[in-house]
Design an enzyme around this catalytic site. Structure first.
Site, PDB file in Angstrom:
ATOM      1  N   GLY A 159       1.117  -1.163  -0.109  1.00 38.61           N
ATOM      2  CA  GLY A 159       0.019   0.385  -0.104  1.00 38.61           C
ATOM      3  C   GLY A 159       0.726   1.282  -0.058  1.00 38.61           C
ATOM      4  N   PHE A 160       1.864   1.501   1.383  1.00 37.29           N
ATOM      5  CA  PHE A 160       2.804   1.902   1.557  1.00 37.29           C
ATOM      6  C   PHE A 160       1.739   4.066   1.287  1.00 37.29           C
ATOM      7  CE2 PHE A 160       4.698  -0.767  -1.640  1.00 37.29           C
ATOM      8  CZ  PHE A 160       5.590  -1.913  -0.366  1.00 37.29           C
ATOM      9  N   ILE A 188      -0.689  -5.374   5.412  1.00 38.65           N
ATOM     10  CA  ILE A 188      -0.525  -4.895   4.319  1.00 38.65           C
ATOM     11  C   ILE A 188       0.879  -5.238   3.800  1.00 38.65           C
ATOM     12  CG2 ILE A 188      -2.103  -2.684   4.249  1.00 38.65           C
ATOM     13  CD1 ILE A 188       0.109  -1.101   4.253  1.00 38.65           C
ATOM     14  N   GLY A 189       1.258  -6.373   4.511  1.00 43.99           N
ATOM     15  CA  GLY A 189       2.814  -6.741   4.286  1.00 43.99           C
ATOM     16  C   GLY A 189       3.764  -6.791   5.278  1.00 43.99           C
ATOM     17  N   THR A 190       2.670  -5.758   6.665  1.00 43.18           N
ATOM     18  CA  THR A 190       3.823  -5.556   7.438  1.00 43.18           C
ATOM     19  C   THR A 190       4.707  -6.445   8.357  1.00 43.18           C
ATOM     20  OG1 THR A 190       2.177  -4.229   8.430  1.00 43.18           O
ATOM     21  CG2 THR A 190       3.292  -2.830   7.482  1.00 43.18           C
ATOM     22  N   GLY A 235       6.791   1.317   9.805  1.00 47.68           N
ATOM     23  CA  GLY A 235       6.210   1.048   8.450  1.00 47.68           C
ATOM     24  C   GLY A 235       7.397   2.366   7.521  1.00 47.68           C
ATOM     25  N   GLU A 236       7.418   3.491   8.851  1.00 51.50           N
ATOM     26  CA  GLU A 236       7.429   4.801   7.835  1.00 51.50           C
ATOM     27  C   GLU A 236       9.541   5.034   8.508  1.00 51.50           C
ATOM     28  OE1 GLU A 236       3.728   6.777   6.711  1.00 51.50           O
ATOM     29  OE2 GLU A 236       3.470   5.080   8.794  1.00 51.50           O
ATOM     30  N   ASN A 249       9.166  -8.621  16.998  1.00 54.68           N
ATOM     31  CA  ASN A 249       9.915  -9.311  15.417  1.00 54.68           C
ATOM     32  C   ASN A 249      11.126  -9.463  15.135  1.00 54.68           C
ATOM     33  OD1 ASN A 249      10.449 -11.323  13.581  1.00 54.68           O
ATOM     34  ND2 ASN A 249       8.122 -12.795  13.521  1.00 54.68           N
TER      35      ASN A 249
END
Lengths: 212, 772
Positions: B240-241, B467-469, B738-739, B665
């Site tokens: 998504g990003f 979303i892949g995170t 994420g960012e 993780n």
């Protein structure tokens, strides 16, 4: 090009047409699409009264025998259907992904006779006689393919959307046998984009399988 | 208790992803599905005079053509809950009128039995336009710049302390430079896609979204149907990003067409359509002024940003949002202004604001360090902010200085010659650069449901998405620890709007928001099991105190004597129960937002009621947070090699040291940061969406022209974490990641290129032509 003078929407001509079109398409793969396609369109348009009539002509249905993951089946496909769309939309094999439809991202990579190809740039009709292997065909039952195991272990993905293409490409790469160094693996895997950026882990996974 | 959290376990959904069995939005096998292909405007401004659909409609397989003349009327999204999703183009609901406000805007949707038929028919649609002169070219419109209201999440767009202008005049050393960044595209691998199916008045939507709850809320409002009749699924999302954070027209067009033609409809955007009609990062011009004393202390910081937005919505790229907080300075002034262009609207893209903002500020810091003849790390340490001087609050936790030192060690900073253009490796110039990374640690209200089953497995339901995170994975770890179960016994289910409302995947907030809610729900279920055991004559724990009992290895037992206890399943079985369930909502927000109390009688209100007696929720909500601000920090280092003849740039190594609280993780966290770094490399060196300067349409509309990093571009990347839990953000202590990985990255690379070449390029991306 001689084949195309037979062009006719006549139903009775259909099976012959299918054969000649297929033969033509497999030549296309060698000759390069843009060069050969242009005269075809001119010729076709000239044969009819108006350009629109060509567009309005019924789609050509091609009977194709496809061997996918070891299973052979005969499909009646619109001749415009790519291998990618045949897999995803006709056969329910959605593991192969559509990222760009232009051969630029690699998400649609599958193996054809062991060679990695972009299924979005391959018309389904061109695949008769080829052994197609998709991501769904790599594992043996519950037993994952070593490349799948390695991607899992090394976290060679995040969102997972490019992953089937990456794995098929990696299997093809190992079989090609000319990636000896990290730099060569990276170079030869650069047709498969991973926007999440799991590249380092993808290289680690491939190395593990290569060295096993 | 933390048996699982922190361990680098493999992704729990990994097997599905490596076998191709994970199902993304466009891949649901729906009976009788029809295919919708959008027709996009070929002009950038004007009106649609007429649409000729006759030819298209006659084509084989065509079911119909949806245009502004025959489609359903939509309701304004204005009334929808702002915390529950955002329609990206609030002033341009699709197909509602004849106006064209950007190139590539939706004009019609052709629906046919197959994609091939729909595409062929779409090409035969004749549109005539009344064309008007569009606003094109960012710099051409600076005279029209205006001051916007607030930014994302209510962020202030104008900030001030002291008198930056006065301080600048008297400062011993000053820099004043202008930095520009282009339009960027998220380019998530999965193009936006929606499948919509009506069953009477009930709507089911499979959507590529970063917010199932947001899509549900918006569809309900815009289509005018009750929320409970709107079911949204997003089990797997192909990246998504930010591009799938706001909701785009495809999510509306599919249910509109499905209703109109009484068929389930799939709309899957082409890559070209993603570029024009599904978001992007805005173009910016940033002026940074710095003033410092000869001692290297900043006395004035000015950050003035102009960015562009569209005519269909207003989006502010708050490039200066971190500037008042990131360094110590008595005088700061941050401004943002906007111009409007006839382009598809911008939206958040990985670290909206901070990504481009830290590029400009951190290059300016490098320029100032050079003028001061100070080491860039020492300069930053000299101006380290011990507190947020703008908000006058302490940081919840901050170990930035340690990040600098560990990064310097990893990259080999001692080998850096402070004089640029002096170090060679063979024919290539060698350079080192660094920058500070920062991103806020967001947390918002979230809820979850936990169920423990008599067969010994447990389940979590939460209306957030992965979303892949790594959300599926880290939340499984959180829940496993709370249940005292191994991860294999815990199933976390996400991506379903009928689950309790979880956070949207944006602003790096999911881990910090839903983690505590999932933990509290699981602990709530465990508390019920413990209470049953305490009341049960046949339990070894009969009449014991709840506070003396803990869970572990599928059992509950006394804390000081593990032998006194029993298996969870025995408690349930003996009491004839097939399951024990609990719901929890943690109403904690790190942003000063509106109250999130649910309306009476709603399912969420029931969760709130249950949460009043949930000890974990109560303890979490009572944690004193008002004196703290929550930010993650990090240090980014780059080593580059530049060919002096060709200008080609090779990133040789990246070191990225991150202070993000608890690492939930290590495997997924490292991958996340690497992803941010690689995004930052693309931003620094190759990515750029180009527009035709005459008609304003996008030129670089595919992945051969919009370049993103590929495997061959990737250097050695060393990601390290400080790993100290944040004591205030949540009981888990983890801040979202994420960012932050993209922040500071472009600056570190730009600074390394300067160190290598002596050339200061202030215009991204830094391509070879700008170096020769």
């Amino acid at each position: 090009m001689g084949d195309m003078t037979d062009y006719s929407p006549d139903e009775s001509n259909k099976s012959k047409l299918g054969t000649t079109r297929r033969g033509f398409l497999s030549q296309l793969g060698v000759a390069g699409a843009s060069l050969t396609l242009a005269p075809l369109l001119v010729r076709a348009a000239g044969d009819s009264q108006k350009g629109e009539d060509i567009a309005a002509a019924p789609a050509e249905i091609t009977s194709v025998s496809l061997t996918i993951n070891g299973k052979t089946q005969v499909l009646n496909l619109d001749s415009r259907v790519t291998l990618l769309d045949a897999l995803r939309e006709k056969l329910g094999l959605t593991g192969t992904k559509k990222g760009c439809d232009h051969g630029q991202c690699g998400a649609c990579t599958v193996l054809a006779d062991g060679r990695r190809i972009n299924s979005c740039l391959t018309l389904a009709g061109m695949c008769e006689g080829a052994e197609i292997v998709t991501i769904e065909g790599l594992a043996k039952g519950e037993q994952l393919h070593p490349m799948q195991e390695a991607f899992l272990k090394h976290d060679g993905f995040q969102c997972g959307y490019c992953t089937p293409g990456q794995i098929c490409s990696a299997v093809g790469l190992v079989k090609e046998g000319h990636a000896k160094t990290d730099a060569e693996i990276k170079e030869l895997m650069s047709g498969n984009i991973c926007r999440c950026g799991a590249y380092q882990n993808i290289v680690a996974a491939i190395k593990e399988v290569q060295n096993a | 208790m933390n048996e699982s959290l922190g361990k680098p376990i493999d992704r729990v959904e990994g097997r599905l992803k490596v076998t191709g069995a994970a199902t993304y939005a466009a891949e649901y096998q729906i009976k009788n599905l029809a295919y919708g292909v959008p027709v996009l405007s070929t002009i950038t401004k004007g009106r649609v005079k007429s649409i000729d659909v006759q030819q298209a409609q006659k084509m084989p397989g065509v079911i119909g053509v949806m245009t502004s003349e025959n489609c359903m009327m939509l309701h304004s999204p204005a009334g929808s809950d702002p915390g529950s999703g955002k329609f990206a183009e609030k002033d341009l609901l699709p197909l509602q009128n004849d106006r064209v406000l950007y190139g590539g805007q939706y004009i019609a949707v052709v629906v046919a039995e197959t994609t091939e038929q729909a595409e062929r028919a779409a090409a035969l649609i004749g549109v005539t336009y009344e064309e008007q002169k569009p606003a094109v070219g960012f710099e051409n419109h600076f005279a029209t710049a205006y001051q916007p209201g607030s930014g994302l999440g209510g962020a202030k767009t104008q900030e001030k302390r002291g008198d930056a202008d006065a301080a600048m005049k008297t400062a011993a050393v000053t820099t004043d430079e202008t930095y520009t960044t282009p339009v960027y595209s998220h380019t998530a691998m999965e193009p936006h896609a929606t499948i919509a199916e009506w069953n009477g008045e009930k709507l089911t939507v499979y959507d590529a979204t970063q917010s199932v709850m947001g899509v549900q809320a918006l569809l309900s409002t815009i289509l005018g149907i009750p929320k409970e009749n709107t079911q949204v699924y997003a089990l797997y999302i192909g990246g998504g990003f930010g591009s799938k954070g706001f909701t785009w027209a495809n999510t509306l067009l599919a249910p509109m067409a499905a209703k109109q033609f009484n068929r389930p409809v799939k709309i899957e955007l082409k890559r070209q359509q993603v570029f024009s009609a599904a978001g992007r990062r805005t173009q910016t011009q940033q002026k940074i002024g710095l003033g410092a004393g000869t001692d290297g202390k900043l006395v004035s910081v000015k950050h003035d940003t102009i960015s562009e937005t569209s005519f269909v919505d207003e989006f502010v790229e708050t490039a200066g949002v971190a500037t008042p907080m990131i360094y110590s300075s008595p005088n700061v002034e941050v401004k943002h202004s906007l111009v409007r262009l006839n382009r598809g609207t911008p939206c958040p893209m990985r670290a909206p604001g901070e990504s481009v903002g830290t590029y400009a500020l951190e290059v300016a810091m490098d320029e100032m360090a050079r003028k001061l003849k100070m080491d860039p790390i020492q300069f930053r340490i000299a101006n380290h902010s011990d507190m947020d001087e703008q908000k006058k609050k302490q940081f919840s936790s901050k170990y930035l200085k340690e990040c600098y030192l560990r990064g310097a060690e990893s990259i080999g900073w001692n080998d850096r010659n402070p004089e640029p253009g002096q170090t060679k490796q063979g024919n290539l110039l060698v350079g080192y650069g660094m920058a500070t990374a920062t991103y806020p640690a967001n947390r918002s209200a979230s809820s979850a449901k936990a169920t423990l089953y008599v067969d010994g497995h447990a389940e979590i339901l939460c209306g957030t998405q992965d979303i892949g995170t790594g959300t599926y994975t880290v939340m499984t770890q959180v829940a496993a620890d709370a249940f005292g179960l191994p991860v294999e016994k815990v199933k976390v289910k996400l991506g379903n709007s009928s689950y309790p409302k979880g956070a949207q995947s944006g602003g790096s907030q999911v881990s910090a928001s839903v983690g505590p809610a999932i933990r509290a729900a699981a602990l709530g279920a465990m508390s019920k099991v413990i209470k049953i055991a305490i009341a049960d004559h046949k339990s070894p724990l009969y009449d014991k105190k709840e506070e003396d009992i803990m869970a572990g290895n599928g059992r509950i037992h006394l804390k000081d004597n593990a032998n006194v206890g029993e298996a969870l399943v025995d408690v349930l079985r003996r009491n004839g129960m097939d399951k024990v369930e609990a719901q929890a909502k943690t109403n904690v927000s790190t942003r000063a937002q509106q109250s999130t109390t649910a309306p009476d009688g709603s399912p969420e209100a029931k969760i709130e009621e249950e949460s009043k007696t949930n000890a974990a929720v109560q303890a979490d909500e009572k944690t004193e947070r008002k004196d703290y601000v929550f930010h993650s920090f990090g240090a980014q280092f780059a080593k580059v090699l530049v060919d002096p003849d060709l200008g080609t740039i090779r990133v040789e190594k990246i070191a990225s040291i991150m202070d993000i609280g608890t690492v939930m993780n290590l495997k997924t966290a490292t991958n996340q940061i690497m992803g941010g770094i690689i995004f930052g490399m693309g931003m620094a060196l190759m990515e750029e969406t180009k527009y035709d300067p005459i008609n304003g349409r996008i030129v670089t509309r595919d992945m051969a022209q919009y370049l993103v990093p590929v495997n061959a571009d990737i250097p050695e990347i060393d990601v390290q974490f400080i790993g100290k839990p944040d004591p205030y953000i949540s009981p888990i202590g983890a801040r979202g990641i994420g960012e932050i990985g993209i922040t500071g990255m472009a600056a570190a690379i730009a600074n390394a290129i300067y160190n290598a070449t002596g050339r200061r390029v202030r215009d991204l991306p830094i391509t070879p032509d700008k170096l020769i």
